[in-house]
Design a protein around this motif. Structure first.
Motif, PDB file in Angstrom:
ATOM      1  N   CYS A 110      24.373 -34.907 -42.893  1.00 30.00           N
ATOM      2  CA  CYS A 110      24.779 -35.309 -44.247  1.00 30.00           C
ATOM      3  C   CYS A 110      23.874 -36.423 -44.775  1.00 30.00           C
ATOM      4  CB  CYS A 110      26.236 -35.779 -44.252  1.00 30.00           C
ATOM      5  SG  CYS A 110      27.450 -34.461 -44.072  1.00 30.00           S
ATOM      6  N   CYS A 113      20.544 -35.097 -45.571  1.00 35.98           N
ATOM      7  CA  CYS A 113      20.611 -34.388 -46.858  1.00 35.98           C
ATOM      8  C   CYS A 113      20.481 -35.380 -48.011  1.00 35.98           C
ATOM      9  CB  CYS A 113      21.932 -33.626 -46.958  1.00 35.98           C
ATOM     10  SG  CYS A 113      22.050 -32.552 -48.396  1.00 35.98           S
ATOM     11  N   ILE A 156      26.367 -28.081 -53.211  1.00 35.94           N
ATOM     12  CA  ILE A 156      27.712 -28.044 -52.622  1.00 35.94           C
ATOM     13  C   ILE A 156      28.558 -27.009 -53.368  1.00 35.94           C
ATOM     14  CG2 ILE A 156      29.869 -29.335 -52.391  1.00 35.94           C
ATOM     15  CD1 ILE A 156      27.956 -30.201 -50.297  1.00 35.94           C
ATOM     16  N   ILE A 315      22.928 -28.561 -46.056  1.00 41.64           N
ATOM     17  CA  ILE A 315      24.333 -28.320 -46.385  1.00 41.64           C
ATOM     18  C   ILE A 315      24.866 -27.154 -45.562  1.00 41.64           C
ATOM     19  CG2 ILE A 315      25.881 -27.497 -48.212  1.00 41.64           C
ATOM     20  CD1 ILE A 315      24.256 -29.202 -50.178  1.00 41.64           C
ATOM     21  N   SER A 319      27.940 -28.256 -43.000  1.00 44.56           N
ATOM     22  CA  SER A 319      29.266 -27.683 -43.224  1.00 44.56           C
ATOM     23  C   SER A 319      29.697 -26.817 -42.048  1.00 44.56           C
ATOM     24  CB  SER A 319      29.277 -26.864 -44.521  1.00 44.56           C
ATOM     25  OG  SER A 319      28.385 -25.770 -44.446  1.00 44.56           O
ATOM     26  N   LEU A 349      32.925 -28.507 -46.965  1.00 39.85           N
ATOM     27  CA  LEU A 349      31.863 -28.716 -47.952  1.00 39.85           C
ATOM     28  C   LEU A 349      32.139 -29.943 -48.817  1.00 39.85           C
ATOM     29  CD1 LEU A 349      31.264 -25.004 -49.011  1.00 39.85           C
ATOM     30  CD2 LEU A 349      29.528 -26.513 -48.045  1.00 39.85           C
ATOM     31  N   SER A 352      31.726 -33.148 -46.738  1.00 38.79           N
ATOM     32  CA  SER A 352      30.282 -33.346 -46.526  1.00 38.79           C
ATOM     33  C   SER A 352      29.640 -33.872 -47.800  1.00 38.79           C
ATOM     34  CB  SER A 352      29.620 -32.034 -46.097  1.00 38.79           C
ATOM     35  OG  SER A 352      30.146 -31.556 -44.883  1.00 38.79           O
ATOM     36  N   GLY A 353      30.054 -33.319 -48.932  1.00 42.76           N
ATOM     37  CA  GLY A 353      29.506 -33.752 -50.216  1.00 42.76           C
ATOM     38  C   GLY A 353      29.813 -35.209 -50.519  1.00 42.76           C
TER      39      GLY A 353
END
Length: 755
Positions: A110, A113, A156, A315, A319, A349, A352-353
């Motif tokens: 994450c 990202c 996402i 992602i 996820s 998701l 994670s976002g």
């Protein structure tokens, strides 16, 4: 006939997974984050840490990475299930290390990202500076952060929606990115040759001491993390025992070559001090000098698409890890559940976002990169330990790749990863404090979540290949999506009966790429099984042996094509309802692809309700497709006692004799089967309109495909496609895959396909 443990022959429905990722797709999933935007935005900061020695740092990182990559290759070849490092650490080590492996993998990805998303913002920043742009009164810094958040949230959302086609897009984006890097390296090398620099650009080679090399290795280590994402595809990769290790080593080698090439020409062109003065736009600065008119624009475009490729891949990986941990009970089970409609890990998701966006907003890019590096290095350390323990705990598991000089290589991997992680403390102590905080939060979660029961589900078994004797049978494959597909089954049974063959009913459960194949909603599978059981009974009423297969895949067309090849199907019988969602497609995206990629003969039946072909009209023509279609009509006519008419369309009188010769050949095929036939000639102004008008008096229109040229976007031929879409009665079209004998006897179609 023996297949999987779930069913045998007509006594049940077999359920299996369909691996649909080849070496190229798996490689590009790893290349995206390896290169991404970091090749353009981290070199400047790394040059400030180690000077020209960053070139040496990249080479040494390649060597150090190989030690752990060997561990990954061995474990991926032995345990290809989705989850990668997390599952291996959980299997190989005692609690809480299994949890920590997954936790650091998830949070580390994450945070990584966030780096790639911030890279997107840097690309926007370069464009705004280059063209003096404004965005609704926001400053350049605010716009960069906003665009970084936007790209993260956007992907996402796309993953939440389960948008298809991301894998193929990843290939295109990665190829474009590699091309941009190639252009930059070539142009800058030419610039250096035309403007030879003095030796000071590379001198001194190690201006800040040897420790600076190790620090820069740690700072840039995340650019080699792509092989961890490659490991996440084990469940979807074809022949994973070979594909995954190959993709890993190719991914690392290509990335090293790219980074060394970019760093070498950049330092050669302007010197390391100039790169250090432009921490996050160093390569853009070099490109503006080596390619004055387009350089900065080209690099900004490369940063943008590189970020897109990397964000999408990360992602995907992040996820999956959190989803697997939720199902295992190591994280709240809400994270391990699929959205009831979208069938995507929605909660995983979203959470994670939140982590990704928080890092984008609250931390600078260099600090975010350092935290990601620390967590990933610690994760790889645990994987190296796991490869040693699993050799002892699970010696029974076949490993198609074995780490050489065991256990020396994993031990070197452990030592080098820990050294790189520790040296990052001298670069940014706060990043280490933050990483320790992340680990402690994880341990608290594990303390409260410990003992939670995993979500149990029986793994879907691999298929047992058919024997040579079984493959020799004539086989009609029928894709089933609609429970009301009795007409397709009846037609397939007629064809199978003619050759003393069998029918294979196939229903594909297509799930989003963010969901591992084994985690498919079992209710969806059960519903498909019930549908196929009903149609199996329909085949039994026709006296034909029918096997049924529910296959879980990320792509319907790939699953059907691969199944047809594996089963050596002779014919595919496919149904079409007569409409498509977009005018850009002929019969629909999936149908168009299936018809163009088919490895065997294919018969399309267009009908909206149960048919009763009392009156059949055949459109005459000269290719082998029409002959096969006519032979099929003979079978149908005898079964339903149908009346058959051959329609001869005379587009030009100079072809009259040839056209009549063709219709006579079709007439002979029917008469040989004792089927009465009438021949009718028409001379319409428009071929399509004339045929459609004539078909109004019939219950079934039958055609053969024409010679389809690659330059034409066509399924059966330009005229045939238009007739299929326009006809009001049911339509049957036969498309035969050419054999050597077919090609020798191929004739020219009478009807001008461009008419």
């Amino acid at each position: 006939m023996e297949h999987s443990v779930e069913s045998k022959g007509q006594d049940g429905v077999e359920v299996t997974l369909r691996r649909d990722l080849g070496l190229l797709e798996v490689l590009m999933i790893g290349i995206g984050p390896n290169i991404g935007s970091t090749i353009f935005i981290l070199i400047g900061t790394a040059a400030g840490i180690a000077g020209p020695a960053i070139i040496l740092a990249f080479v040494l990182n390649f060597v150090v990475t190989l030690f752990t990559a060997m561990a990954y290759a061995e474990l991926a070849s032995a345990f290809p299930e989705t989850g990668g490092g997390y599952l291996w650490i959980k299997e190989g080590l005692f609690p809480p290390f299994g949890f920590l492996g997954g936790w650091m993998s998830w949070v580390g990805h994450c945070i990584a990202c966030s780096v790639y998303a911030l890279g997107f913002g840097e690309g926007v920043r370069i464009l705004m500076t280059l063209y003096d742009l404004e965005f609704f009164g926001l400053t350049i810094d605010q716009t960069a952060i906003f665009s970084s958040v936007l790209v993260a949230v956007g992907f996402i959302y796309l993953n939440y929606r389960g948008v298809k086609g991301a894998g193929r897009a990843e290939i295109v984006v990665s190829v474009i990115l590699l091309a941009i890097i190639g252009i930059f390296v070539t142009a800058t090398a030419v610039f250096i040759l035309m403007n030879p620099p003095d030796d000071s650009n590379f001198s001194p080679l190690i201006p800040f001491g040897y420790i600076s090399i190790i620090t820069s290795m740690g700072y840039t280590f995340m650019v080699f993390e792509g092989y961890e994402i490659v490991a996440q595809t084990g469940e979807e990769a074809k022949d994973p025992q070979r594909t995954i290790p190959r993709a890993m080593f190719l991914c690392i080698a290509i990335s090293c070559i790219m980074f060394v090439a970019v760093a070498t020409v950049a330092i050669g062109a302007v010197g390391y001090e100039a790169l250090a003065d432009h921490p996050f736009d160093a390569i853009s600065h070099v490109a503006s000098i080596s390619m004055p008119n387009i350089g900065a624009l080209l690099i900004s475009f490369g940063i943008l698409i590189g970020s897109v490729a990397a964000v999408n891949s990360i992602i995907f990986s992040a996820s999956r890890v959190s989803f697997a941990m939720g199902r295992d009970g190591n994280l709240p089970q809400k994270l391990g559940k699929l959205h009831p409609k979208k069938q995507t890990p929605a909660t995983a998701l979203v959470v994670s976002g939140v982590i990704i966006v928080s890092m984008i907003i609250f931390l600078p890019i260099n600090q975010v990169a350092a935290v990601a590096d620390i967590l990933i290095l610690l994760l790889f350390t645990l994987v190296n330990v796991s490869v040693i323990t699993l050799r002892r705990k699970r010696p029974d598991v076949h490993r198609s790749f074995l780490t050489p000089w065991f256990p020396v290589i994993p031990l070197i991997g452990i030592a080098t990863k820990l050294i790189l992680a520790v040296t990052l403390f001298s670069y940014d102590a706060f990043a280490w404090y933050l990483a320790i905080g992340v680990i402690n939060v994880g341990l608290l979660i594990h303390y409260f979540m410990g003992g939670k029961k995993a979500m149990e589900e029986t793994p879907i078994p691999e298929r047992t290949p058919l024997t040579r004797e079984e493959l020799s049978k004539f086989r009609v494959l029928i894709p089933i999506e609609d429970p009301h597909s009795e007409d397709l089954v009846d037609l397939g049974c007629l064809m199978a009966a003619e050759h003393d063959g069998e029918v294979l009913l196939v229903s594909v459960v297509e799930i989003p790429t963010t969901v591992p194949l084994n985690n498919v909603d079992r209710k969806m599978v059960d519903d498909r099984k019930k549908m196929l059981e009903k149609l199996q009974r329909q085949a039994e009423l026709n006296g034909i042996f029918a096997r049924a297969l529910v296959t879980v895949s990320h792509d319907v067309v790939t699953a059907l094509i691969d199944t047809a090849k594996e089963e050596e199907a002779n014919t595919i019988v496919v149904g079409w309802k007569g409409f498509t969602r977009t005018q850009k497609r002929i019969l629909g995206k999936k149908m168009d692809l299936l018809l163009r990629l088919t490895p065997c003969d294919v018969v399309l039946l267009k009908t909206e309700e149960r048919w009763k072909p009392d009156r059949i009209m055949i459109l005459s023509g000269g290719l082998w497709h029409v002959s096969r279609a006519t032979a099929l009509v003979a079978i149908i006519a005898k079964r339903y006692n149908s009346r058959v008419t051959i329609l001869n369309v005379i587009a030009d009188d100079k072809y009259l004799d040839t056209a009549r010769a063709y219709s006579k050949r079709l007439e002979d095929i029917l008469e040989d089967q004792k089927v009465p036939v009438v021949v009718k000639e028409i001379r319409p102004e428009n071929v399509v309109g004339g045929v459609v008008a004539e078909s109004l008096d019939f219950d079934l229109l039958v055609m053969g495909a024409s010679a389809v040229r690659r330059v034409h976007r066509s399924d059966f031929g330009l005229v045939q496609d238009r007739i299929v879409k326009s006809a009001k009665c049911p339509v049957l079209v036969y498309k035969r895959v050419a054999t050597f004998e077919d090609k020798e006897s191929q004739e020219t179609e009478v009807v001008d396909i461009n008419d």
